[in-house]
Design a protein around this motif. Structure first.
Motif, short mmCIF file in Angstrom:
data_model
loop_
_atom_site.label_atom_id
_atom_site.label_comp_id
_atom_site.label_asym_id
_atom_site.label_seq_id
_atom_site.Cartn_x
_atom_site.Cartn_y
_atom_site.Cartn_z
N GLU A 1 0.94 -1.13 -0.08
CA GLU A 1 0.01 0.18 0.12
C GLU A 1 0.77 1.32 0.04
O GLU A 1 1.59 1.62 0.87
CB GLU A 1 -0.74 0.02 1.04
CG GLU A 1 -1.92 1.26 1.25
CD GLU A 1 -2.67 1.26 2.46
OE1 GLU A 1 -2.91 2.52 3.05
OE2 GLU A 1 -2.74 0.12 3.18
N ALA A 2 0.79 2.24 -1.04
CA ALA A 2 1.59 3.28 -1.06
C ALA A 2 1.05 4.43 -0.24
O ALA A 2 -0.22 4.64 -0.36
CB ALA A 2 1.44 3.84 -2.40
N ARG A 3 1.98 4.78 0.77
CA ARG A 3 1.52 6.07 1.65
C ARG A 3 2.54 7.14 1.16
O ARG A 3 3.27 7.21 0.57
CB ARG A 3 1.47 5.50 2.86
CG ARG A 3 0.61 4.58 3.16
CD ARG A 3 0.70 4.23 4.88
NE ARG A 3 -0.37 3.18 5.08
CZ ARG A 3 -0.53 2.81 6.35
NH1 ARG A 3 0.28 2.94 7.29
NH2 ARG A 3 -1.67 1.90 6.47
N GLN B 1 3.18 -7.14 9.08
CA GLN B 1 3.21 -5.83 8.40
C GLN B 1 4.58 -5.16 8.55
O GLN B 1 4.94 -5.12 9.59
CB GLN B 1 2.02 -5.00 8.89
CG GLN B 1 0.73 -5.25 8.27
CD GLN B 1 -0.51 -4.48 8.49
OE1 GLN B 1 -0.54 -3.98 9.47
NE2 GLN B 1 -1.16 -4.09 7.34
N ILE B 2 5.04 -4.53 7.51
CA ILE B 2 6.23 -3.92 7.65
C ILE B 2 6.21 -2.48 6.95
O ILE B 2 5.39 -2.31 5.72
CB ILE B 2 7.42 -4.39 6.92
CG1 ILE B 2 7.45 -6.13 7.18
CG2 ILE B 2 8.57 -3.85 6.79
CD1 ILE B 2 8.25 -6.84 6.15
N SER B 3 6.29 -1.48 7.52
CA SER B 3 6.28 0.04 7.17
C SER B 3 7.68 0.18 6.78
O SER B 3 8.74 0.29 7.53
CB SER B 3 5.85 0.72 7.99
OG SER B 3 5.89 2.26 7.55
N ALA B 4 8.09 0.87 5.45
CA ALA B 4 9.39 1.08 4.91
C ALA B 4 9.32 2.35 4.07
O ALA B 4 8.40 2.70 3.53
CB ALA B 4 9.88 -0.07 4.13
N ASP C 1 15.54 11.54 3.69
CA ASP C 1 14.55 10.40 3.57
C ASP C 1 15.04 9.47 2.54
O ASP C 1 15.32 9.90 1.39
CB ASP C 1 13.25 10.96 2.98
CG ASP C 1 12.17 10.21 3.06
OD1 ASP C 1 12.48 8.98 3.08
OD2 ASP C 1 10.81 10.60 2.49
N VAL C 2 15.53 8.11 3.08
CA VAL C 2 15.89 7.38 2.14
C VAL C 2 14.92 6.59 0.92
O VAL C 2 15.35 6.07 -0.22
CB VAL C 2 16.42 6.07 2.70
CG1 VAL C 2 17.54 6.44 3.90
CG2 VAL C 2 15.33 5.19 3.46
N GLY C 3 13.78 7.22 1.05
CA GLY C 3 12.71 6.87 0.04
C GLY C 3 12.50 8.05 -0.94
O GLY C 3 11.27 7.86 -1.56
N SER C 4 13.09 9.17 -0.77
CA SER C 4 12.59 10.31 -1.46
C SER C 4 12.74 10.33 -2.78
O SER C 4 13.54 9.36 -3.21
CB SER C 4 13.48 11.59 -1.02
OG SER C 4 15.00 11.39 -1.35
N SER C 5 12.14 11.09 -3.42
CA SER C 5 12.03 11.13 -5.13
C SER C 5 13.45 11.54 -5.45
O SER C 5 13.88 10.97 -6.65
CB SER C 5 11.07 12.15 -5.59
OG SER C 5 11.40 13.41 -5.18
N GLU C 6 14.20 12.44 -4.72
CA GLU C 6 15.69 12.60 -5.17
C GLU C 6 16.16 11.60 -5.14
O GLU C 6 17.18 11.28 -6.02
CB GLU C 6 16.28 13.60 -3.76
CG GLU C 6 17.78 13.77 -4.12
CD GLU C 6 18.47 14.22 -2.88
OE1 GLU C 6 19.53 14.63 -2.82
OE2 GLU C 6 17.58 14.59 -1.54
N LEU C 7 16.13 10.35 -4.30
CA LEU C 7 17.20 9.31 -4.37
C LEU C 7 16.51 8.50 -5.48
O LEU C 7 17.39 8.03 -6.27
CB LEU C 7 16.98 8.44 -2.86
CG LEU C 7 17.62 7.01 -3.05
CD1 LEU C 7 18.27 6.73 -1.36
CD2 LEU C 7 16.58 5.76 -3.19
#
Length: 426
Positions: free
Chosen positions: A161-163, A176-179, A355-361
């Motif tokens: 699920e995309a948040r 459940q895992i939140s990443a 943020d390791v999940g950023s759009s920059e990365l």
């Protein structure tokens, strides 16, 4: 598989495990990435980072010959990939399982083109190494079990699920895992890709591959062979001797109907057909192990990123095995992602400020992988089309090219460097 109502009940009573990076798929690419990130977390801790990255790995199978990523196949690991595995601290564990490739012989059946690459002439100890995936899988998983990685195995992904600031992964057992970042390393049929309805392009080659272990009368002496035939390429890789028995790992591309027939043909008939197609450069073939077959296609995601998600290895692209570049390209995905993460994390505020999940990365990863990825896929398709074709200008051109490499040794250096995984470009 649990039904949605059961999962909802389980999820409501289950604590969510919060991590920075969740890797889906623990075969070669996923396991290598997980261990590389575990080493990065150790480095962060050693310099006093407030919160070293937390990693989770989700894998459906324990290593065995039934594992789709750690099965009976062997793969060639290029010289450049071995360098990268050393940098990740992993090669020391795989080296005892590997067989060196000292020489490569390339030929075009029925034509005059042939050439050789030799490690000695390039002043190298080897051109690459061959490993058996099942043995490598056992070793990598033993390292994973000793690490600080949250290992979910055997465990299957049910949904993603995309948040806005994370991705929520629900497993089939309700955990459940939140990443902050999801890395999809779950193969060509990636469940993550399907969950996000991301496109996959496929190029059909009209070939199927037979893979098997071939036993030879004479020692292989570290020779690898690539032979182009009318039906498609035929590759043989040297394997570790088993009780004095010399073995070669075979990948043989054939028309699907011929592959299906030879898959169940008597051993003697199979060996005769293989000997006829390959010749006697490796000596006489005396036995063949279990045979497997799969269709050959080029599958790739045009854009292997999504919101807080990166696709790598076979989930991003699955290659024809003609040049043995599948894992080597996937490893370059892994190395690039680790380097990008290091760059994103290297800031005065520490991890909390990035943020390791950023759009920059994700976009930095996409940009850095574009040239190498597209160039490798184009080269593979050119080889398949160019060497599975009897159009006479192509036949003459490819054979002259192979002969020129033999006649003018300086021309071999750039070819050898690319075959060994160098000069790939980012």
């Amino acid at each position: 598989m649990a039904n949605p109502n059961e999962l909802a009940d389980l999820a409501s009573s289950t604590q969510i495990n919060e991590v920075d990076i969740a890797i889906v798929g623990g075969a070669m690419a996923g396991a290598t990435l997980a261990l590389g990130l575990a080493e990065l977390a150790k480095q962060q801790a050693s310099i006093g980072a407030d919160a070293p990255i937390k990693i989770a790995l989700i894998e459906a199978h324990k290593p065995s010959n039934e594992h789709p990523g750690f099965d009976a196949r062997s793969i060639a690991i290029s010289h450049g990939s071995i360098f990268e595995l050393k940098q990740l601290g992993l090669w020391q564990h795989l080296d005892p399982l590997a067989t060196p490739i000292s020489n490569i012989h390339v030929s075009d059946r029925g034509h005059f083109g042939m050439t050789e690459l030799n490690s000695e002439s390039l002043h190298l100890p080897y051109l690459g190494q061959v490993v058996e995936l099942e043995a490598v899988g056992n070793k990598l998983f033993s390292l994973l079990e000793k690490s600080d990685i949250a290992l979910y195995c055997p465990s299957r992904l049910h949904s993603v699920e995309a948040r806005i600031d994370s991705q929520l992964l629900t497993l089939e057992d309700g955990q459940q895992i939140s990443a902050k970042l999801v890395v999809a390393a779950d193969g060509v049929n990636s469940k993550v890709r399907q969950a996000f309805k991301q496109p996959l392009e496929q190029v059909e080659f009209g070939q199927s591959a037979i893979i098997a272990n071939i036993h030879t009368e004479q020692p292989h002496a570290g020779w690898a062979y690539e032979r182009f035939t009318q039906t498609g390429p035929l590759a043989l890789l040297p394997m570790a001797d088993n009780k004095g028995d010399s073995r070669l790992s075979l990948v043989w591309a054939l028309p699907p109907e011929e592959a299906e027939r030879l898959l169940t043909a008597p051993k003697s008939e199979f060996i005769d057909k293989l000997q006829q197609a390959f010749g006697y450069r490796a000596g006489r073939f005396v036995d063949v192990g279990n045979r497997f077959s799969y269709p050959l296609t080029l599958s790739y995601m045009p854009r292997p990123i999504y919101h807080r998600t990166v696709f790598l290895g076979n989930a991003a692209q699955t290659l024809h095995p003609i040049a043995g570049q599948g894992f080597n390209l996937g490893l370059r995905d892994v190395v690039c992602l680790i380097e990008v993460l290091k760059q994103v994390l290297a800031n005065p505020e520490g991890q909390a400020g990035k943020d390791v999940g950023s759009s920059e990365l994700t976009h930095l990863f996409l940009e850095r992988r574009k040239t190498d990825r597209q160039g490798t896929m184009n080269s593979i398709e050119f080889l398949v089309r160019g060497f599975s074709n009897d159009y006479w200008p192509l036949v003459v051109g490819r054979n002259l090219g192979l002969r020129l490499l033999s006649w003018f040794p300086p021309l071999k250096a750039p070819v050898a460097r690319r075959a060994m995984g160098w000069n790939q470009g980012e």
